[in-house]
Design a protein around this motif. Structure first.
Motif, PDB file in Angstrom:
ATOM      1  N   VAL A  44       0.859  -1.182   0.000  1.00 11.83           N
ATOM      2  CA  VAL A  44       0.000   0.000   0.000  1.00 11.83           C
ATOM      3  C   VAL A  44       0.898   1.235   0.000  1.00 11.83           C
ATOM      4  O   VAL A  44       1.912   1.271   0.704  1.00 11.83           O
ATOM      5  CB  VAL A  44      -0.913   0.022   1.244  1.00 11.83           C
ATOM      6  CG1 VAL A  44      -1.680   1.342   1.326  1.00 11.83           C
ATOM      7  CG2 VAL A  44      -1.888  -1.143   1.200  1.00 11.83           C
ATOM      8  N   LEU A  61      -7.973  -1.882   6.065  1.00 14.25           N
ATOM      9  CA  LEU A  61      -8.262  -2.811   4.975  1.00 14.25           C
ATOM     10  C   LEU A  61      -9.347  -3.767   5.431  1.00 14.25           C
ATOM     11  O   LEU A  61      -9.277  -4.319   6.530  1.00 14.25           O
ATOM     12  CB  LEU A  61      -7.006  -3.589   4.582  1.00 14.25           C
ATOM     13  CG  LEU A  61      -7.147  -4.534   3.386  1.00 14.25           C
ATOM     14  CD1 LEU A  61      -7.357  -3.729   2.111  1.00 14.25           C
ATOM     15  CD2 LEU A  61      -5.923  -5.425   3.253  1.00 14.25           C
ATOM     16  N   LEU A 106     -10.077  -0.452   0.795  1.00 16.85           N
ATOM     17  CA  LEU A 106      -8.935   0.208   1.420  1.00 16.85           C
ATOM     18  C   LEU A 106      -9.279   1.650   1.762  1.00 16.85           C
ATOM     19  O   LEU A 106      -9.912   2.354   0.972  1.00 16.85           O
ATOM     20  CB  LEU A 106      -7.743   0.179   0.457  1.00 16.85           C
ATOM     21  CG  LEU A 106      -6.478   0.928   0.864  1.00 16.85           C
ATOM     22  CD1 LEU A 106      -5.789   0.213   2.019  1.00 16.85           C
ATOM     23  CD2 LEU A 106      -5.538   1.041  -0.333  1.00 16.85           C
TER      24      LEU A 106
END
Length: 236
Positions: A44, A61, A106
């Motif tokens: 990420v 997440l 996310l």
């Protein structure tokens, strides 16, 4: 409170605009359709402006779009530091095992020193292979990203063109947009996954400095190019 803000303004006179995230997502791009998870943990990332002074960030997440506490499977609350941030790009490896062929949601929240914040949300699906990607062009950095050439590590860059045979060039640029080298030039057959093993060296055989770089796959027609970030680190 006003006095504190006034002092901050005096110390940081250019810091008058709200915090801004220039790019974000998983494995180098936002609006991910598929993210490869075979033998690796996805990364990420988010990139903020040089003038922003980030105090901390929060990442969630979930397999559910609501991103509630009881549905969050991975959570990070941290500050930016030399371990997770290079050239204003913060990158973290998703430590929670992900399931193949699953949609994940996310959320990235970034906070500045005067209490401002921005929250961005995205979703992606997991897959084991770049072959199943549905973009017109697929590009994956699916091994060792970031990687450490000083320790003999390499990274694998995979790309695929769908629906047509076409000449393709793969370029490497610095984070500032400076051309460094052409990694590959070939006539790509449709629906074939091509792999480039890169050792972090330039065309003269010298290892590039630690930092973020950009890989660009450019078909030699009117098909739009695709790009992703790749990172080099000095030590692990």
């Amino acid at each position: 409170m006003f006095a504190i803000l006034f002092i901050i303004f005096l110390l940081f006179p250019t810091y008058v605009l709200p915090i801004e995230i220039l790019s974000y997502g998983v494995d180098g791009s936002s609006n991910n359709i598929n993210v490869v998870i075979k033998n690796r943990n996805p990364i990420v990332f988010f990139k903020y402006k040089e003038t922003d002074i980030v105090s901390h960030f929060e990442i969630k997440l979930s397999s559910q779009p609501q991103l509630l506490p009881d549905t969050t499977i991975w959570y990070v609350l941290s500050t930016t530091n030399t371990q997770n941030t290079i050239n204003y790009i913060t990158r973290l490896e998703i430590k929670t095992p992900l399931v193949e062929q699953t949609t994940y949601y996310l959320s990235i929240s970034v906070y500045d020193i005067i209490g401002g914040s921005i929250t961005l949300q995205d979703k992606f699906c997991t897959t084991k292979s770049a072959v199943s990607l549905k973009n017109e062009i697929s590009l994956e950095i699916d091994y060792n990203n970031p990687f450490c050439p000083n320790k003999g590590e390499i990274t694998k860059i995979r790309y695929m063109i769908k629906d047509k045979d076409i000449p393709v060039k793969v370029y490497l640029f610095s984070i500032s947009g400076r051309y460094i080298m052409t990694l590959n030039e070939s006539f790509a057959q449709k629906d074939v996954v091509y792999t480039i093993d890169w050792d972090g060296k330039d065309k003269n055989g010298k290892i590039l400095p630690q930092g973020m770089y950009i890989v660009v796959v450019k078909p030699l027609d009117d098909t739009p190019p695709i790009s992703k970030f790749i990172g080099i680190i000095d030590n692990r």
